[in-house]
Design a protein around this motif. Structure first.
Motif, PDB file in Angstrom:
ATOM      1  N   TRP A   1       0.931  -1.316   0.051  1.00  0.00           N
ATOM      2  CA  TRP A   1      -0.092   0.019  -0.060  1.00  0.00           C
ATOM      3  C   TRP A   1       0.841   1.271   0.041  1.00  0.00           C
ATOM      4  O   TRP A   1       0.542   2.580  -0.270  1.00  0.00           O
ATOM      5  N   LYS A   2       2.101   1.104   0.646  1.00  0.00           N
ATOM      6  CA  LYS A   2       2.852   2.312   0.611  1.00  0.00           C
ATOM      7  C   LYS A   2       3.453   2.805  -0.890  1.00  0.00           C
ATOM      8  O   LYS A   2       3.558   3.819  -1.343  1.00  0.00           O
ATOM      9  N   LEU A   3       3.768   1.665  -1.805  1.00  0.00           N
ATOM     10  CA  LEU A   3       3.918   1.929  -3.338  1.00  0.00           C
ATOM     11  C   LEU A   3       2.870   2.775  -3.821  1.00  0.00           C
ATOM     12  O   LEU A   3       2.932   3.596  -4.490  1.00  0.00           O
ATOM     13  N   THR A   4       1.784   1.968  -3.667  1.00  0.00           N
ATOM     14  CA  THR A   4       0.386   2.763  -4.112  1.00  0.00           C
ATOM     15  C   THR A   4       0.407   4.198  -3.787  1.00  0.00           C
ATOM     16  O   THR A   4      -0.022   5.077  -4.432  1.00  0.00           O
ATOM     17  N   GLU A   5       0.311   4.390  -2.339  1.00  0.00           N
ATOM     18  CA  GLU A   5       0.106   5.779  -1.803  1.00  0.00           C
ATOM     19  C   GLU A   5       1.268   6.824  -2.144  1.00  0.00           C
ATOM     20  O   GLU A   5       0.775   8.163  -2.579  1.00  0.00           O
ATOM     21  N   SER A   6       2.288   6.281  -2.449  1.00  0.00           N
ATOM     22  CA  SER A   6       3.577   7.187  -3.119  1.00  0.00           C
ATOM     23  C   SER A   6       3.450   7.466  -4.497  1.00  0.00           C
ATOM     24  O   SER A   6       4.171   8.356  -4.970  1.00  0.00           O
ATOM     25  N   GLY A   7       2.540   6.924  -5.291  1.00  0.00           N
ATOM     26  CA  GLY A   7       2.412   7.493  -6.529  1.00  0.00           C
ATOM     27  C   GLY A   7       3.385   6.679  -7.398  1.00  0.00           C
ATOM     28  O   GLY A   7       3.524   6.739  -8.704  1.00  0.00           O
ATOM     29  N   VAL A   8       4.070   5.722  -7.063  1.00  0.00           N
ATOM     30  CA  VAL A   8       4.808   4.591  -7.652  1.00  0.00           C
ATOM     31  C   VAL A   8       4.213   3.866  -8.931  1.00  0.00           C
ATOM     32  O   VAL A   8       4.770   3.864  -9.879  1.00  0.00           O
ATOM     33  N   THR A   9       2.807   3.474  -8.762  1.00  0.00           N
ATOM     34  CA  THR A   9       2.162   2.727  -9.639  1.00  0.00           C
ATOM     35  C   THR A   9       1.273   3.676 -10.764  1.00  0.00           C
ATOM     36  O   THR A   9       0.538   3.014 -11.402  1.00  0.00           O
ATOM     37  N   GLU A  10       1.457   5.116 -10.422  1.00  0.00           N
ATOM     38  CA  GLU A  10       0.800   5.829 -11.510  1.00  0.00           C
ATOM     39  C   GLU A  10       1.528   5.535 -12.860  1.00  0.00           C
ATOM     40  O   GLU A  10       2.833   5.219 -12.998  1.00  0.00           O
ATOM     41  N   LEU A  11       0.762   6.093 -13.916  1.00  0.00           N
ATOM     42  CA  LEU A  11       1.351   6.190 -15.146  1.00  0.00           C
ATOM     43  C   LEU A  11       2.485   6.569 -15.432  1.00  0.00           C
ATOM     44  O   LEU A  11       3.580   6.072 -16.148  1.00  0.00           O
ATOM     45  N   ASP A  12       2.970   7.625 -14.710  1.00  0.00           N
ATOM     46  CA  ASP A  12       4.159   8.222 -14.875  1.00  0.00           C
ATOM     47  C   ASP A  12       5.130   7.935 -13.596  1.00  0.00           C
ATOM     48  O   ASP A  12       6.205   8.352 -13.547  1.00  0.00           O
ATOM     49  N   GLY A  13       4.859   6.957 -12.922  1.00  0.00           N
ATOM     50  CA  GLY A  13       5.576   6.592 -11.737  1.00  0.00           C
ATOM     51  C   GLY A  13       6.491   5.588 -12.157  1.00  0.00           C
ATOM     52  O   GLY A  13       6.944   5.140 -13.245  1.00  0.00           O
TER      53      GLY A  13
END
Lengths: 388, 354
Positions: A306-318
């Motif tokens: 959930w920390k990866l998700t929350e920090s924006g790593v999984t965004e399209l530009d992450g």
């Protein structure tokens, strides 16, 4: 023994929508198959065999529809296999087709998966009662919600993470012309204000019911050499299954998912998936499954997804984009959803993903799961042919 | 092994249930479990020793979605296994397993299939296989469609009613020696079901399960005294619309047989999945079977036709004859769909004995 390398040279999808009333089931699948042939610049005559998949026959009310679809898919006079492994079927179907090439049984194979959910009602198709057996409890959401709660309790994830995933995937879908949901006015607040369906899963954190089909043309080294566009190369592929119900089962992070990913990484020579994989299309029908699968697939330590998700790593530009296409949350023709993940991973490494392309993606993972988190199918594709 | 040399795969064990008209007291999984235990015991393998598992079954017979998931619990898939499922007769599950063994990723495979026809009306259920927009709403049932094929054969001078009765009689007489068969011995031809087919020309409706273990190369020799080597296997499909097919021929069977190498040397045994007597006529012609070939010594589908397993049983019965030395080269056939629409052909061979 050396296997034949497998290349993806053609990909086709229909525009996924709630109801394709303008086409029959046969018309729907033919549309996707023709689009894949067009991409590969091949004709029906170039196809040696057809492997088709979809989720339960009750979703359309047609028993063994491959029999009826033989004509529409140019399969007359050819071998035709029908795979059914629950929600993972789109991925399993592609892997069975890939094995036909890898085992040198056929040179060029058409594989296709579909669901035309408007022909029936999927929720109740999944809820036919059988005495003394565990029902899926009014559709899939009722089955999965307790496992999401277990994840939240186990990891201490704040209850906002699920809405972040849904907001991201729906925005990504706006860049994908084939995606079902195009919510132009989506905001995080709208996701968070949507009705609670199966606590903690809100309406906007669930997948839609779609009509749609996805097709791929898989071929051997010689076929890839003739390909007009860059192929995607398969570096690894695996299926794993475990029982639905037993005392030792971890519904939050099933062992079969871990084993399946480990097998794929071994085949592909991946030691550190977080660093070596550029993009992931994972099967996330309910938003919370993104952080759960990030851990299960080895992209994050246990409790850290959930920390990866929350920090924006999984965004399209992450740094590790997940579900660039909008994912299952934006498009869910159930039987096809797994194959769409595999196909979108292939599009990324071919550099043909259009507006949702990840710059320079050279290795991508396609992931599918099904049943009570018990069937897993995955492949890893690369821009370059596998070595060795 | 040379890079293009095909891994040699054999059937090393086969088991089947007794096929019964009704099994109200058993779930599908309970029907399957003894068969799984028997086939594993025959090789000494445990579930965790198996490289790949593949099954065939039908949600429509079970009356619920994802019906195969519970069978997997029965297999005991722990630690997790490499596994797949086809919504087809188990013969196609065997094909998928054979393909897996061709990739070299596994050297043993467990294949199983099962079906219970007794809870519903299988004639009605099978109408749901038809074109859902134009044909299925008319509910033409499987016996009526087979009767169309039988009449076409009679009109073409390929057979007549007494000859069909002879096929029925020969099959059920042979089944007298098959402890698993459902219908055996002197069975009356009975009244017309749908002209020109009499009840004796039709398969019994029943429940059953079957399982096979495949192994590659030396592994097969370790597990079985006389493995039944699959020297060729292929399957083909035809158009769905009966109006566009010549029902007196089976080009898909012929093509699959050519690709499987049936015609390269004579066979001594044929296990044919012909649920209706008239379909044996079509298949004999497609496979160019000589008069001295032993056809359906098990009694075939006319003696026991458990949906989804009957095709796998043909492969198993042919293999079992090779295992016990009653055959050296056998052809096994499975079918799916109305009027022999889809057909699989395998050639099984035993190594020459001293």
């Amino acid at each position: 023994m050396t296997k034949e390398p497998v290349a993806v040279v053609g990909i086709g999808q229909t525009k996924h929508v709630a109801a394709r009333r303008d086409v029959s089931i046969a018309g729907l699948v033919r549309e996707a198959a023709q689009s894949a042939l067009l991409d590969a610049e091949l004709t029906w005559a170039d196809i040696d065999a057809v492997v088709i998949g979809k989720a339960p026959d009750f979703f359309e009310g047609v028993m063994m529809p491959e029999l009826y679809l033989a004509d529409a898919l140019g399969a007359v006079g050819k071998p035709m296999l029908r795979v059914h492994t629950a929600g993972s079927v789109g991925g399993s179907t592609a892997l069975v087709a890939a094995n036909l090439v890898a085992g040198r049984v056929h040179g060029t194979v058409l594989t296709l998966a579909f669901e035309k959910q408007s022909e029936s009602n999927a929720m109740w198709g999944l809820s036919l009662p059988v005495p003394f057996q565990q029902p899926l409890l009014a559709g899939a959401g009722g089955f999965f919600a307790p496992h999401v709660r277990a994840y939240m309790r186990r990891t201490g994830a704040p209850d906002t993470v699920g809405s972040l995933v849904a907001y991201k995937d729906r925005r990504n879908a706006l860049k994908n012309p084939y995606a079902h949901l195009h919510e132009q006015d989506i905001t995080l607040e709208k996701v968070q204000a949507s009705p609670m369906l199966w606590d903690p899963i809100r309406y906007s954190e669930t997948c839609p019911s779609s009509d749609g089909a996805c097709a791929m043309i898989l071929t051997d080294r010689a076929g890839a050499a003739r390909s007009p566009r860059r192929p995607a190369w398969m570096h690894g592929g695996a299926m794993r299954s475990e029982p639905t119900l037993f005392a030792g089962k971890d519904f939050v992070s099933p062992q079969a998912g871990k084993d399946c990913a480990a097998d794929v990484y071994r085949q592909a020579g991946i030691a550190d998936p977080r660093r070596e994989i550029d993009a992931v299309e994972m099967y996330v029908p309910f938003s919370w499954y993104e952080p759960m699968w990030l851990e299960n697939l080895g992209f994050a330590e246990e409790g850290e997804g959930w920390k990866l998700t929350e920090s924006g790593v999984t965004e399209l530009d992450g740094d590790l984009p997940v579900n660039m296409s909008g994912g299952v949350l934006s498009t869910n023709p159930i039987g096809a959803s797994g194959m769409i993940r595999f196909a979108e991973a292939a599009l990324q490494v071919r550099g043909l993903a259009g507006e949702h392309q990840v710059d320079g993606a050279s290795k991508a993972l396609g992931h599918a799961y099904g049943g009570g988190s018990q069937f897993f199918a995955m492949w890893l594709v690369g821009a370059e042919p596998p070595t060795g | 092994m040379a890079p293009h040399e095909r891994p040699h795969v054999a059937v090393v064990a086969f088991a089947q249930s007794d096929h019964l008209r009704t099994t109200d007291e058993l779930s599908e999984v309970e029907m399957l479990m003894p068969v799984l235990h028997e086939v594993l015991a025959a090789t000494g393998l445990k579930t965790s020793d198996i490289g790949f598992t593949c099954s065939g079954s039908s949600d429509y017979l079970a009356g619920r979605a994802f019906s195969f998931t519970m069978a997997l619990d029965g297999v005991g898939a722990w630690p997790p296994i490499s596994e797949s499922h086809v919504e087809m007769d188990g013969a196609w599950a065997l094909y998928e397993a054979w393909v897996k063994l061709q990739t070299g990723e596994a050297d043993t495979a467990l294949v199983y299939s099962y079906g219970k026809s007794s809870p519903g009306s299988v004639r009605d259920v099978l109408t749901r296989q038809l074109d859902p927009y134009y044909v299925a709403p008319l509910w033409p049932d499987s016996v009526a469609l087979a009767a169309l094929q039988a009449q076409a054969l009679i009109d073409a001078g390929e057979t007549d009613e007494p000859a069909l009765a002879g096929i029925a009689s020969r099959s059920r007489t042979a089944a007298a020696d098959n402890p698993h068969a459902q219908l055996k011995g002197a069975v009356a031809q009975g009244d017309y079901a749908v002209r020109p087919l009499r009840t004796g020309d039709c398969p019994p409706i029943g429940d059953g399960a079957a399982a096979v273990i495949l192994a590659a190369g030396d592994r097969a020799r370790e597990l079985c005294e006389r493995p039944a080597w699959i020297s060729g296997i292929d399957h083909r499909i035809e158009a769905h619309g009966l109006g566009v097919r010549d029902l007196t021929a089976s080009p898909s069977t012929r093509l699959a047989a050519e690709r499987a190498g049936v015609f390269e040397r004579p066979v001594d045994t044929a296990e044919l999945h012909a649920p209706f007597t008239s379909q044996e006529v079509v298949l004999r012609k497609a496979l160019r079977l000589a008069d001295d070939v032993t056809v359906n010594p098990s009694g075939g589908a006319l003696a026991a036709n458990p949906m989804m397993a009957a095709g796998l049983i043909r492969i198993g019965e042919a293999a079992a004859r090779i295992h016990r030395g009653a055959s050296d080269r056998a052809v096994a056939h499975a079918t799916s769909g109305p009027c022999l629409q889809q057909n699989l052909v395998a050639v099984l061979e035993g190594e020459t004995r001293d």
